[in-house]
Design a protein around this motif. Structure first.
Motif, PDB file in Angstrom:
ATOM      1  N   GLU A  59       0.843  -1.205   0.000  1.00  0.00           N
ATOM      2  CA  GLU A  59       0.000   0.000   0.000  1.00  0.00           C
ATOM      3  C   GLU A  59       0.873   1.247   0.000  1.00  0.00           C
ATOM      4  OE1 GLU A  59      -2.772  -0.690   3.294  1.00  0.00           O
ATOM      5  OE2 GLU A  59      -4.246  -1.270   1.758  1.00  0.00           O
ATOM      6  N   GLU A  60       1.920   1.254   0.809  1.00  0.00           N
ATOM      7  CA  GLU A  60       2.834   2.400   0.830  1.00  0.00           C
ATOM      8  C   GLU A  60       3.511   2.569  -0.522  1.00  0.00           C
ATOM      9  OE1 GLU A  60       5.499   1.500   3.998  1.00  0.00           O
ATOM     10  OE2 GLU A  60       4.127   2.168   5.588  1.00  0.00           O
ATOM     11  N   ALA A  61       3.952   1.455  -1.113  1.00  0.00           N
ATOM     12  CA  ALA A  61       4.678   1.510  -2.377  1.00  0.00           C
ATOM     13  C   ALA A  61       3.800   2.023  -3.512  1.00  0.00           C
ATOM     14  CB  ALA A  61       5.221   0.126  -2.716  1.00  0.00           C
ATOM     15  N   THR A  62       2.547   1.561  -3.566  1.00  0.00           N
ATOM     16  CA  THR A  62       1.645   1.987  -4.643  1.00  0.00           C
ATOM     17  C   THR A  62       1.347   3.472  -4.542  1.00  0.00           C
ATOM     18  OG1 THR A  62       0.666  -0.229  -4.698  1.00  0.00           O
ATOM     19  CG2 THR A  62      -0.575   1.551  -5.742  1.00  0.00           C
ATOM     20  N   ARG A  63       1.086   3.962  -3.342  1.00  0.00           N
ATOM     21  CA  ARG A  63       0.852   5.401  -3.172  1.00  0.00           C
ATOM     22  C   ARG A  63       2.109   6.200  -3.502  1.00  0.00           C
ATOM     23  NH1 ARG A  63      -3.376   7.919  -0.766  1.00  0.00           N
ATOM     24  NH2 ARG A  63      -5.093   6.610  -0.026  1.00  0.00           N
ATOM     25  N   ARG A  64       3.260   5.656  -3.151  1.00  0.00           N
ATOM     26  CA  ARG A  64       4.506   6.366  -3.418  1.00  0.00           C
ATOM     27  C   ARG A  64       4.717   6.529  -4.935  1.00  0.00           C
ATOM     28  NH1 ARG A  64       7.496   3.847   0.357  1.00  0.00           N
ATOM     29  NH2 ARG A  64       8.049   2.188  -1.064  1.00  0.00           N
ATOM     30  N   VAL A  65       4.407   5.491  -5.699  1.00  0.00           N
ATOM     31  CA  VAL A  65       4.526   5.585  -7.160  1.00  0.00           C
ATOM     32  C   VAL A  65       3.529   6.597  -7.712  1.00  0.00           C
ATOM     33  CG1 VAL A  65       4.104   4.301  -9.304  1.00  0.00           C
ATOM     34  CG2 VAL A  65       5.537   3.311  -7.521  1.00  0.00           C
ATOM     35  N   LEU A  66       2.311   6.584  -7.204  1.00  0.00           N
ATOM     36  CA  LEU A  66       1.307   7.549  -7.677  1.00  0.00           C
ATOM     37  C   LEU A  66       1.736   8.982  -7.363  1.00  0.00           C
ATOM     38  CD1 LEU A  66      -2.008   5.705  -6.716  1.00  0.00           C
ATOM     39  CD2 LEU A  66      -0.954   5.897  -8.976  1.00  0.00           C
ATOM     40  N   GLU A  67       2.323   9.189  -6.202  1.00  0.00           N
ATOM     41  CA  GLU A  67       2.836  10.520  -5.863  1.00  0.00           C
ATOM     42  C   GLU A  67       4.010  10.889  -6.772  1.00  0.00           C
ATOM     43  OE1 GLU A  67       3.811  10.793  -1.755  1.00  0.00           O
ATOM     44  OE2 GLU A  67       1.722  10.643  -1.070  1.00  0.00           O
ATOM     45  N   HIS A  68       4.883   9.937  -7.032  1.00  0.00           N
ATOM     46  CA  HIS A  68       6.077  10.196  -7.835  1.00  0.00           C
ATOM     47  C   HIS A  68       5.729  10.687  -9.228  1.00  0.00           C
ATOM     48  CE1 HIS A  68       9.952   9.604  -9.780  1.00  0.00           C
ATOM     49  NE2 HIS A  68       9.374   8.792 -10.647  1.00  0.00           N
ATOM     50  N   ILE A  69       4.712  10.106  -9.850  1.00  0.00           N
ATOM     51  CA  ILE A  69       4.380  10.526 -11.219  1.00  0.00           C
ATOM     52  C   ILE A  69       3.381  11.680 -11.248  1.00  0.00           C
ATOM     53  CG2 ILE A  69       4.838   8.201 -12.070  1.00  0.00           C
ATOM     54  CD1 ILE A  69       1.794   8.045 -12.589  1.00  0.00           C
ATOM     55  N   GLY A  70       2.968  12.146 -10.077  1.00  0.00           N
ATOM     56  CA  GLY A  70       2.100  13.321 -10.016  1.00  0.00           C
ATOM     57  C   GLY A  70       0.625  13.023 -10.086  1.00  0.00           C
ATOM     58  N   SER A  71       0.214  11.766  -9.838  1.00  0.00           N
ATOM     59  CA  SER A  71      -1.206  11.414  -9.883  1.00  0.00           C
ATOM     60  C   SER A  71      -1.943  11.772  -8.608  1.00  0.00           C
ATOM     61  CB  SER A  71      -1.380   9.916 -10.149  1.00  0.00           C
ATOM     62  OG  SER A  71      -1.153   9.621 -11.499  1.00  0.00           O
ATOM     63  N   ILE A  72      -1.231  11.742  -7.486  1.00  0.00           N
ATOM     64  CA  ILE A  72      -1.840  12.195  -6.241  1.00  0.00           C
ATOM     65  C   ILE A  72      -0.882  13.163  -5.568  1.00  0.00           C
ATOM     66  CG2 ILE A  72      -3.250  10.140  -5.898  1.00  0.00           C
ATOM     67  CD1 ILE A  72      -1.267   9.125  -3.878  1.00  0.00           C
ATOM     68  N   ARG A  73      -1.443  14.105  -4.849  1.00  0.00           N
ATOM     69  CA  ARG A  73      -0.639  15.115  -4.175  1.00  0.00           C
ATOM     70  C   ARG A  73       0.116  14.483  -3.010  1.00  0.00           C
ATOM     71  NH1 ARG A  73      -2.725  19.774  -6.385  1.00  0.00           N
ATOM     72  NH2 ARG A  73      -4.883  19.576  -7.139  1.00  0.00           N
ATOM     73  N   SER A  74       1.274  14.986  -2.740  1.00  0.00           N
ATOM     74  CA  SER A  74       2.133  14.419  -1.692  1.00  0.00           C
ATOM     75  C   SER A  74       1.674  14.908  -0.325  1.00  0.00           C
ATOM     76  CB  SER A  74       3.592  14.805  -1.949  1.00  0.00           C
ATOM     77  OG  SER A  74       4.022  14.307  -3.185  1.00  0.00           O
ATOM     78  N   VAL A  75       0.550  14.340   0.108  1.00  0.00           N
ATOM     79  CA  VAL A  75      -0.015  14.754   1.392  1.00  0.00           C
ATOM     80  C   VAL A  75       0.041  13.650   2.432  1.00  0.00           C
ATOM     81  CG1 VAL A  75      -1.567  16.434   0.337  1.00  0.00           C
ATOM     82  CG2 VAL A  75      -2.330  14.075   0.627  1.00  0.00           C
ATOM     83  N   HIS A  76       0.501  12.468   2.038  1.00  0.00           N
ATOM     84  CA  HIS A  76       0.467  11.334   2.963  1.00  0.00           C
ATOM     85  C   HIS A  76       1.786  11.118   3.680  1.00  0.00           C
ATOM     86  CE1 HIS A  76      -3.544   9.826   1.991  1.00  0.00           C
ATOM     87  NE2 HIS A  76      -3.292  10.232   0.764  1.00  0.00           N
TER      88      HIS A  76
END
Length: 339
Positions: free
Chosen positions: A227-244
């Motif tokens: 779960e951490e890794a998937t969110r980290r990838v989404l943040e890395h490519i700019g799909s979700i804001r880095s709020v977590h």
């Protein structure tokens, strides 16, 4: 090629959060006018990358399904940039049956791409994904594990590329995903019939996969990492804001999985006794396991050896074994010179 029979109550061009189904009409004895319902969520918020996160490509691989279901529940519209499509049960009949393959037609979804609109349910799902959902994507995350019969050391996976710039991007995704062990395959397991091959046909869309354990179980620790890794990838490519405040990934150990012909296969049937653990370093010719014959308990077991040296990435999880079953595969250290 005829139009796909699949339709959806989700409008993928619409802004906002939508949750619904892909619907594939079916007619069978139990339900003359039935439909296969494939859950999907679409979150669109202005301009930005288009990402597809998939689980349930195989129905008995549960870790990824939980990761995607949790994303469906928790991702908010205001934290998304661009468009995220979430599919927790892509081969829905297989998922609902807890099987690797579909009970409708025996189809292994990751072996039937590009599919056919007029084929069986599994082929129709593959065709819709490749022709309708996939075009225009900037990244696909396809979450797998070993399923019922195999157990992998928890890892992230990419397919090797002869194109240097593409390989660098894929390796960067592995490092962002940040699983301690990651590996590169020279070809996807399903060759040109896999979801990864569909991404390649669609213009070389980056495809990041995983092997999140297996044995048709769920590990608390691996699920948290995934779960951490998937969110980290989404943040890395700019799909979700880095709020977590995702943890920074630790350095990874990178391997190349040996070719299919160098996997360890059972030469006979019986009860498989492994002699090594996941993550162990082994030598070519060293003992991998024993196969006992229940019908001749007094006979000596068949001794199985490794065909290649390396790190044990995968083992057979189920003890009862048939001739030709995969017992182990290994990885050797990977460098970019190996492309």
């Amino acid at each position: 090629m005829s139009k796909s029979p699949i339709w959806s109550d989700v409008d993928f061009d619409k802004e906002g959060v939508q949750k619904g189904f892909l619907r594939l009409p079916t007619s069978r004895h139990e339900s003359a006018y039935g439909s296969i319902l494939i859950p999907v969520a679409s979150i669109r918020n202005g301009g930005g990358p288009r990402v597809i996160v998939v689980a349930g490509n195989h129905g008995d691989e549960y870790e990824g399904q939980i990761v995607v279901m949790n994303l469906m529940r928790t991702l908010r519209h205001d934290e998304v940039r661009g468009h995220i499509v979430l599919l927790s049960a892509l081969n829905a009949p297989a998922v609902y049956a807890g099987r690797r393959t579909s009970p409708y037609d025996g189809g292994n979804l990751n072996r039937v791409f590009p599919g056919r609109p007029d084929g069986g349910p599994t082929e129709a799902i593959a065709h819709f994904f490749e022709t309708t959902l996939l075009p225009g994507a900037d990244l696909v995350v396809d979450l797998h594990s070993g399923g019922s019969s195999l157990e992998y050391i928890p890892s992230a996976v990419i397919v090797n590329s002869a194109e240097e710039s593409r390989l660098r991007k894929l390796l960067a995704l592995l490092r962002i995903f940040g699983f301690p062990v990651s590996f590169v395959t020279d070809a996807p397991s399903g060759a040109n019939r896999s979801l990864a091959a569909a991404c390649e046909r669609a213009g070389g869309i980056p495809c990041l996969s995983s092997e999140l354990g297996g044995g048709a179980t769920v590990s608390i620790a691996t699920l948290k990492l995934a779960e951490e890794a998937t969110r980290r990838v989404l943040e890395h490519i700019g799909s979700i804001r880095s709020v977590h405040g995702q943890k920074q990934p630790a350095p990874i150990a990178l391997y190349r999985r040996v070719p299919f012909k160098d996997f360890v296969f059972a030469p006979c049937g019986g009860v498989f006794e492994p002699l090594v653990r996941l993550g162990e370093l082994v030598d070519r010719g060293s003992d991998a396991g024993l196969i006992h014959t229940p019908s001749e308990p007094w006979a000596p077991p068949r001794r199985i050896q490794f065909a290649q040296s390396g790190l044990v990435l995968c083992r057979r999880f189920t003890a009862l074994t048939a001739p030709g079953d995969c017992l182990f595969n290994v990885g050797i250290p990977f460098t970019e010179a190996d492309q």
